[in-house]
Design a protein around this motif. Structure first.
Motif, mmCIF file in Angstrom:
data_model
loop_
_atom_site.group_PDB
_atom_site.id
_atom_site.type_symbol
_atom_site.label_atom_id
_atom_site.label_comp_id
_atom_site.label_asym_id
_atom_site.label_seq_id
_atom_site.Cartn_x
_atom_site.Cartn_y
_atom_site.Cartn_z
ATOM 1 N N ILE A 166 4.611 -24.898 9.594
ATOM 2 C CA ILE A 166 5.020 -25.309 8.245
ATOM 3 C C ILE A 166 4.936 -24.217 7.191
ATOM 4 N N ALA A 167 4.363 -23.048 7.529
ATOM 5 C CA ALA A 167 4.120 -22.074 6.459
ATOM 6 C C ALA A 167 4.181 -20.642 6.946
ATOM 7 N N ASN A 168 4.486 -19.754 6.011
ATOM 8 C CA ASN A 168 4.365 -18.316 6.191
ATOM 9 C C ASN A 168 3.670 -17.778 4.943
ATOM 10 N N GLN A 169 2.901 -16.703 5.113
ATOM 11 C CA GLN A 169 2.171 -16.146 3.973
ATOM 12 C C GLN A 169 2.550 -14.677 3.777
ATOM 13 N N PRO A 170 3.505 -14.415 2.901
ATOM 14 C CA PRO A 170 3.901 -13.029 2.617
ATOM 15 C C PRO A 170 3.257 -12.491 1.347
ATOM 16 N N HIS A 171 3.188 -11.177 1.234
ATOM 17 C CA HIS A 171 2.894 -10.578 -0.062
ATOM 18 C C HIS A 171 4.075 -10.896 -0.975
ATOM 19 N N TYR A 172 3.793 -11.385 -2.183
ATOM 20 C CA TYR A 172 4.887 -11.732 -3.084
ATOM 21 C C TYR A 172 4.385 -11.717 -4.516
ATOM 22 N N SER A 173 5.037 -10.937 -5.351
ATOM 23 C CA SER A 173 4.658 -10.845 -6.761
ATOM 24 C C SER A 173 5.850 -10.353 -7.564
ATOM 25 N N MET A 174 5.674 -10.261 -8.880
ATOM 26 C CA MET A 174 6.715 -9.682 -9.741
ATOM 27 C C MET A 174 7.170 -8.317 -9.231
ATOM 28 N N LEU A 175 6.244 -7.543 -8.699
ATOM 29 C CA LEU A 175 6.547 -6.189 -8.257
ATOM 30 C C LEU A 175 7.014 -6.124 -6.811
ATOM 31 N N TRP A 176 6.555 -7.053 -5.990
ATOM 32 C CA TRP A 176 6.840 -7.014 -4.551
ATOM 33 C C TRP A 176 7.652 -8.258 -4.178
ATOM 34 N N PRO A 199 -0.431 -12.152 -5.396
ATOM 35 C CA PRO A 199 0.506 -12.373 -6.507
ATOM 36 C C PRO A 199 0.168 -11.578 -7.759
ATOM 37 N N LEU A 200 -1.053 -11.037 -7.832
ATOM 38 C CA LEU A 200 -1.429 -10.222 -8.983
ATOM 39 C C LEU A 200 -1.331 -8.726 -8.683
ATOM 40 N N ALA A 201 -0.739 -8.396 -7.519
ATOM 41 C CA ALA A 201 -0.536 -6.991 -7.139
ATOM 42 C C ALA A 201 -1.835 -6.196 -7.223
ATOM 43 N N GLN A 202 -2.834 -6.674 -6.507
ATOM 44 C CA GLN A 202 -4.146 -6.014 -6.477
ATOM 45 C C GLN A 202 -4.774 -5.900 -7.857
ATOM 46 N N GLY A 203 -4.442 -6.829 -8.746
ATOM 47 C CA GLY A 203 -5.023 -6.834 -10.087
ATOM 48 C C GLY A 203 -4.221 -6.051 -11.115
ATOM 49 N N VAL A 204 -3.198 -5.299 -10.655
ATOM 50 C CA VAL A 204 -2.413 -4.490 -11.588
ATOM 51 C C VAL A 204 -1.724 -5.366 -12.627
ATOM 52 N N GLN A 307 10.074 -3.811 -5.946
ATOM 53 C CA GLN A 307 10.431 -3.477 -4.568
ATOM 54 C C GLN A 307 11.081 -4.692 -3.906
ATOM 55 N N THR A 308 12.276 -4.497 -3.341
ATOM 56 C CA THR A 308 13.014 -5.606 -2.750
ATOM 57 C C THR A 308 13.452 -5.358 -1.313
ATOM 58 N N ASP A 309 13.241 -4.172 -0.780
ATOM 59 C CA ASP A 309 13.741 -3.810 0.551
ATOM 60 C C ASP A 309 13.138 -4.727 1.619
ATOM 61 N N PRO A 310 13.945 -5.540 2.301
ATOM 62 C CA PRO A 310 13.409 -6.491 3.287
ATOM 63 C C PRO A 310 12.782 -5.832 4.503
ATOM 64 N N ARG A 311 13.000 -4.547 4.689
ATOM 65 C CA ARG A 311 12.397 -3.845 5.826
ATOM 66 C C ARG A 311 10.913 -3.560 5.619
ATOM 67 N N LEU A 312 10.415 -3.838 4.435
ATOM 68 C CA LEU A 312 9.040 -3.478 4.100
ATOM 69 C C LEU A 312 8.041 -4.617 4.276
ATOM 70 N N VAL A 313 8.359 -5.591 5.119
ATOM 71 C CA VAL A 313 7.384 -6.641 5.421
ATOM 72 C C VAL A 313 6.135 -5.974 6.001
ATOM 73 N N TRP A 314 4.973 -6.457 5.566
ATOM 74 C CA TRP A 314 3.710 -5.843 5.977
ATOM 75 C C TRP A 314 3.346 -6.262 7.398
ATOM 76 N N SER A 315 4.158 -5.851 8.365
ATOM 77 C CA SER A 315 3.902 -6.195 9.749
ATOM 78 C C SER A 315 3.562 -4.918 10.498
#
Length: 321
Positions: A166-176, A199-204, A307-315
Motif C-alpha cells: 500500500i505504500a512507498n516512502q521516497p525522499h520528497y520536499s520542495m527541493l527534491w 520533507p524539511l530537506a535535512q532542516g534546510v 531537483q526533478t531528475d527521476p534517475r536520482l531515486v535514492w536506491s
C-alpha cells in the motif's frame, strides 16, 4: 490533526508522521506527537542497532495499540553475518522477530522494504511477506526509495502472493521532487500511497541555517550528509521563503510540510524532531491548504535549485546491495 487513507487501502494515517531515525533518544517528542494527534510512527530495525525501535517500544507503554500505526522496515545491516542484511527470506523473517520484540508488540502495521535488493528475487521477499501477513505479524507492506520499474515488480509479486502493498516512502520536499515524474504516477496506478520522507530537506527548509551558520546541536552539526545542502546560493533562496511563510501565517517548517502535503499521492509527511516543541510546531502543518499563488511563489524563488531528475531515486547500486 488531519488523517488520510494510504493509497487505495482503507488504512488511515496522520498527515504528519513522526520518524525517529536520528532523534530516538527524545521520549518527550513521542508524548508531544501523541498529544498533537499524530498516530503514525516510523522506525527501522537497523537504526542505531535497534535502539530506535526499543525507544518507541518504551514510549508507547500504556498507549492503546489500535490507536497507533507503527511502521518499521528491513534492508540495512543488522549484524556482521552474510545474512544480516538485504531482503532474503531468512533475513526478513529474523529481522521482523527482532522488531516485534523491541517494539513490544505482536504486529507491525506497515512493514517496509527499505531499499531494493538486487541479490534477492522479488518473489522470494514477497512470499516471506505473505507468510507474515497470514500469521498476523504484519498488516500491510511498503517499500522505500524503489524506482518506478521496481515498484511494478513489487506490485506483480504482491498480487501473486496476496500481499497488501500500500505504500512507498521516497525522499520528497520542495527541493527534491524526483518522485513526481515516475514514482508517484506508478504508485497511484498500483494503489500505493507515498510517505514523504525528509520533507524539511535535512532542516534546510526550516531556515535555521541562514547565512551558512550551523547551530550547535543541529542536524548539520552532527550529520555530515546534511552539509552539501548548505550552499550559500541555495540558502539565500530558502531565506526568501520566509516572506512566503509569514504571508501565509506559517513558520518555514510548516510551509515546507504543508507544501509536501499538497500532492494528492502523499499520505503523510514523515519528520523527526529534537525537541517536543518542534513536534508541536510541525503538527500544525496538518490540514493547511496552500493556494496557487503561494505554490507559484515557491517555484519562482527556488528556481533551478529544485531537483526533478527521476534517475536520482535514492536506491543503492547493484554492487552495494
Amino acid at each position: 490533526m488531519e488523517y488520510r487513507r494510504v493509497g487505495a487501502s482503507g488504512l488511515a494515517v496522520s498527515e504528519i508522521a513522526y520518524g525517529n531515525w536520528l532523534t530516538h533518544d527524545a521520549p518527550g517528542c513521542v508524548a508531544a506527537a501523541l498529544d498533537a494527534g499524530v498516530t503514525t510512527f516510523h522506525t527501522a530495525a537497523a537504526w542505531d542497532g535497534g535502539a530506535a525501535e526499543a525507544a518507541f517500544g518504551a514510549a508507547f507503554t500504556g498507549v492503546r495499540r489500535d490507536d497507533l500505526v507503527l511502521c518499521t522496515g528491513v534492508f540495512w545491516p543488522e549484524g556482521p553475518g552474510p545474512n544480516d542484511a538485504g531482503l532474503s527470506r531468512k533475513h526478513v523473517l529474523a529481522s521482523l522477530e527482532g522488531s516485534l520484540r523491541r517494539l513490544r508488540t505482536d504486529y507491525v502495521d506497515v512493514y517496509q522494504l527499505l531499499r531494493f535488493d538486487y541479490r534477492t528475487p522479488v518473489a522470494e521477499t514477497f512470499l516471506a511477506l505473505s507468510d507474515l501477513v497470514r500469521q498476523g505479524k504484519i498488516r500491510y507492506a511498503g517499500t522505500s526509495e524503489w524506482t518506478a520499474e521496481q515498484l511494478l515488480q513489487a506490485h506483480e509479486a504482491a498480487q501473486r502472493y496476496d500481499v497488501p502493498l500500500i505504500a512507498n516512502q521516497p525522499h520528497y520536499s520542495m527541493l527534491w521532487r524526483v518522485p513526481e515524474a515516475q514514482v508517484m504516477p506508478v504508485g497511484t496506478r498500483i494503489g500505493a500511497g507515498q510517505f514523504a520522507s525528509v520533507p524539511l530537506a535535512q532542516g534546510v527548509l526550516t531556515g535555521k541555517y541562514r547565512d551558512g551558520r550551523i547551530p550547535a546541536g543541529s542536524r548539520a552539526a552532527t550529520q555530515p550528509h546534511a552539509r552539501p545542502l548548505l550552499m550559500p546560493e541555495l540558502l539565500e533562496r530558502v531565506e526568501l521563503l520566509r516572506g512566503v511563510a509569514d504571508d501565509s501565517g506559517l513558520t518555514m517548517a510548516q510551509l515546507a510540510l504543508a507544501w509536501t502535503l499538497q500532492h494528492e499521492a502523499v499520505a503523510s509527511a514523515v519528520v523527526g524532531a529534537s525537541t517536543p516543541e518542534q513536534v508541536t510546531e510541525n503538527a500544525k502543518a496538518a490540514g493547511v491548504r496552500l493556494d496557487l499563488d503561494v505554490l507559484t511563489r515557491v517555484d519562482q524563488l527556488l528556481g533551478s535549485f529544485v531537483q526533478t531528475d527521476p534517475r536520482l531515486v535514492w536506491s543503492p547500486p547493484a554492487q552495494l546491495s
